[in-house]
Design a protein around this motif. Structure first.
Motif, PDB file in Angstrom:
ATOM      1  N   LEU A  12      -6.372  -2.998  -5.694  1.00 29.07           N
ATOM      2  CA  LEU A  12      -5.343  -2.133  -5.112  1.00 29.07           C
ATOM      3  C   LEU A  12      -4.240  -1.787  -6.097  1.00 29.07           C
ATOM      4  N   SER A  46       4.818   0.534   1.126  1.00 30.48           N
ATOM      5  CA  SER A  46       3.484   0.883   1.653  1.00 30.48           C
ATOM      6  C   SER A  46       2.422  -0.019   1.047  1.00 30.48           C
ATOM      7  N   THR A  47       2.482  -0.198  -0.261  1.00 32.65           N
ATOM      8  CA  THR A  47       1.492  -1.041  -0.933  1.00 32.65           C
ATOM      9  C   THR A  47       1.575  -2.469  -0.416  1.00 32.65           C
ATOM     10  N   THR A  80       0.118  -2.688   3.098  1.00 27.98           N
ATOM     11  CA  THR A  80      -1.343  -2.557   3.079  1.00 27.98           C
ATOM     12  C   THR A  80      -1.986  -3.835   2.553  1.00 27.98           C
ATOM     13  N   TYR A 103      -4.260  -6.507   4.839  1.00 25.94           N
ATOM     14  CA  TYR A 103      -5.656  -6.780   4.475  1.00 25.94           C
ATOM     15  C   TYR A 103      -5.868  -8.274   4.236  1.00 25.94           C
ATOM     16  N   CYS A 122     -11.242  -2.271  -0.591  1.00 19.80           N
ATOM     17  CA  CYS A 122      -9.991  -1.875  -1.280  1.00 19.80           C
ATOM     18  C   CYS A 122     -10.003  -0.387  -1.608  1.00 19.80           C
ATOM     19  N   LEU A 169      -8.870   1.315   1.368  1.00 20.92           N
ATOM     20  CA  LEU A 169      -7.458   1.089   1.683  1.00 20.92           C
ATOM     21  C   LEU A 169      -6.517   1.719   0.670  1.00 20.92           C
ATOM     22  N   ALA A 170      -7.060   2.123  -0.484  1.00 15.17           N
ATOM     23  CA  ALA A 170      -6.182   2.595  -1.567  1.00 15.17           C
ATOM     24  C   ALA A 170      -5.335   3.789  -1.153  1.00 15.17           C
ATOM     25  N   PHE A 180      -3.644   4.195   1.403  1.00 17.68           N
ATOM     26  CA  PHE A 180      -2.407   3.817   2.092  1.00 17.68           C
ATOM     27  C   PHE A 180      -1.382   3.217   1.137  1.00 17.68           C
ATOM     28  N   CYS A 181      -1.743   3.037  -0.125  1.00 20.98           N
ATOM     29  CA  CYS A 181      -0.820   2.455  -1.100  1.00 20.98           C
ATOM     30  C   CYS A 181      -0.116   3.565  -1.853  1.00 20.98           C
ATOM     31  N   THR A 182       1.127   3.275  -2.270  1.00 18.87           N
ATOM     32  CA  THR A 182       1.867   4.225  -3.100  1.00 18.87           C
ATOM     33  C   THR A 182       2.156   3.552  -4.436  1.00 18.87           C
TER      34      THR A 182
END
Lengths: 176, 323
Positions: free
Chosen positions: A80, A130-131, A134, A138, B134, B137-138, B140-142
């Motif tokens: 991520l 946000s990261t 998330t 998870y 992942c 889900l990526a 939703f990440c900033t």
């Protein structure tokens, strides 16, 4: 007879307007009733928070499960795009109890219990809100049995406006 | 007479157990021939019959799933979610358990292994599965803002708000430390004069860390986290505004005897040196030497500096009193 008449009346007389009038005191929109409503994309969203770091402290009863879970945390962070900082292991803690085996007397006969707790702390650096949300959702959904997690969030915020200048200066500015 | 009658009777009648053993051996009873009228009595379960029945039952069962799984299968589809270990679904020769003689005995196998079933397995989190999840889900990440270094972050966002979240198995959802909010404020971000800073440090006490020059305000008196955060910010506001205020009685209160540090300007030492009529820079260097002596204590360097300043001030020769 009377019961059948009431049902017939209900079906014919109860229009939408009547229904709303009758139930207006109790009728609430889904959001007001506490149900989750999909977010309206046209509404202004709150700006993303900034975390200088996130500390994940894990406590477990089994060191092998803890090792596997930490490996999973590191892999998830890598995929991520989350920067990992330190990973360290605070000393383990064994809680031992020696209790009397019998309810009454026989103090020479005891039973011993032991609860073993192992620790691991992982530091994540420079995350946005946000990261962080998330990643945490998870990893927390995948938390195995026998492990507990404590998340310390170090959020960075700007100084409130009223503290950016001296009170006498702001007063004079206000007056002028 | 009576006993003699009974003894031969007991010996003559063969017991049922005796008959059974002879039958289980599979051979006709000693002394008996295959007489169609007298079949041997078979009371027990003969071992061969039981084994044959068991083998027949096993043959009708299908082979275990791991023998039928293709080699190129997607393991993430076979084990999509956390699940108790099932030996026939996992194509691995696993062994787990304690043995008394590890050099002579192998640990117990995977079938009917309670230890293997009790422990949490990570078969649903293999590396390819983690990568796939992942990737999903990526979105939703900033990313962290580009160019936002640590120094820039300290400039723009000096305040640090620390909160804790807990996740554990418990009868209750609540954790008493979840409502605690800590606020770390570096004093460099506040506009403070010397007296303001002095007043603030007196108010704050040991919440100030002299090494990092940061104040830590911890709020836990309210039941909710949001309330504690608001209280901490309110506390910071009050501290800052109070330290900027000047009360009329403050001027009278602070005498020279109350001061923590020696200040040369307006001191008795300055008044004593004035009649000597020395040059301004000599007087200044003497003033600095005296200030250092008072504030930093007596040291080789401070004493040497003081000696040098006094010698210059009084116009004495360099070697006077030098040992």
């Amino acid at each position: 007879m009377s019961r059948i008449r009431l049902i017939q009346l209900g079906s014919s007389c109860l229009s939408k307007a009547n229904f709303q009038n009758i139930c207006s005191s109790g009728f609430k929109a889904p959001a007001a009733r506490g149900l989750q409503v999909p977010a309206d994309p046209t509404r202004r969203q709150r700006p993303d928070l900034l975390y200088s770091r996130l500390e994940l402290e894990l406590r477990a009863h089994d060191p092998a499960v803890l090792d596997s879970y930490v490996t999973f945390l590191q892999q998830a962070a890598r995929h991520l795009g989350v920067t990992t900082g330190k990973l360290w292991e605070p000393p383990r803690h064994y809680q031992r109890l020696s209790l009397l085996k019998s309810v009454h007397i026989f103090a020479k006969h005891k039973v011993q219990y032991e609860a073993r707790t192992y620790f691991r702390v992982l530091e994540l650096l420079r995350l946005t809100g946000s990261t962080a949300d998330t990643y945490l959702e998870y990893t927390q959904r995948m938390l195995p049995e026998g492990i507990a997690m404590k998340v310390s969030r170090y959020a960075r915020e700007s100084l409130p406006e009223h503290l950016s200048q001296r009170p006498d200066q702001s007063e004079s500015d206000g007056k002028s | 007479m009576l006993s003699l009658c009974f003894l031969p009777a007991r010996a003559a009648v063969p017991s049922a157990r005796l008959v059974c053993v002879r039958a289980a051996s599979g051979q006709p009873a000693a002394g008996r021939t295959d007489d169609p009228q007298f079949r041997p009595l078979d009371i027990g379960r003969r071992r061969e019959v039981v084994q044959q029945a068991r083998e027949r039952r096993r043959a009708t069962l299908p082979p275990p799933r791991h023998e039928r799984q293709p080699v190129n299968q997607q393991w993430g589809d076979v084990w999509p979610a956390p699940r108790t270990f099932h030996p026939d679904a996992v194509p691995l020769p696993l062994r787990q358990g304690f043995v008394k003689r590890p050099n002579a005995q192998a640990p117990p196998g995977k079938h009917a292994n309670a230890e293997l079933m009790k422990i949490a397995n990570f078969l649903h989190l293999t590396p390819p599965v983690i990568e796939r999840q992942c990737r999903a889900l990526a979105k939703f990440c900033t990313p962290w803002p580009e160019g936002l270094t640590d120094e820039r972050l300290d400039e723009l966002r000096p305040l640090e708000v620390i909160t804790q979240d807990f996740l554990h198995a418990s009868p209750t959802l609540r954790h008493p430390d979840a409502r605690v909010v800590s606020l770390k404020v570096p004093l460099s971000c506040l506009d403070l004069t010397e007296t303001d800073r002095d007043k603030l440090l007196r108010l704050v006490g040991d919440r100030h860390d002299p090494k990092t020059d940061v104040i830590t305000l911890t709020a836990d008196r309210c039941p909710l986290r949001r309330q504690n955060r608001d209280y901490a910010l309110y506390l910071l506001t009050v501290l800052y505004f109070e330290s900027c205020k000047r009360e009329p009685w403050e001027a009278e209160l602070r005498t020279v005897a109350d001061a923590e540090k020696f200040v040369w300007a307006g001191s008795a030492s300055e008044a004593a040196v004035a009649p000597l009529g020395a040059a301004a820079d000599v007087v200044n260097s003497y003033g600095e030497a005296v200030t250092r002596l008072h504030n930093e204590g007596e040291d080789e360097s401070t004493l040497a500096e003081y000696r040098k300043a006094v010698v210059a001030l009084l116009g004495l020769p360099e070697h006077v009193g030098a040992n």
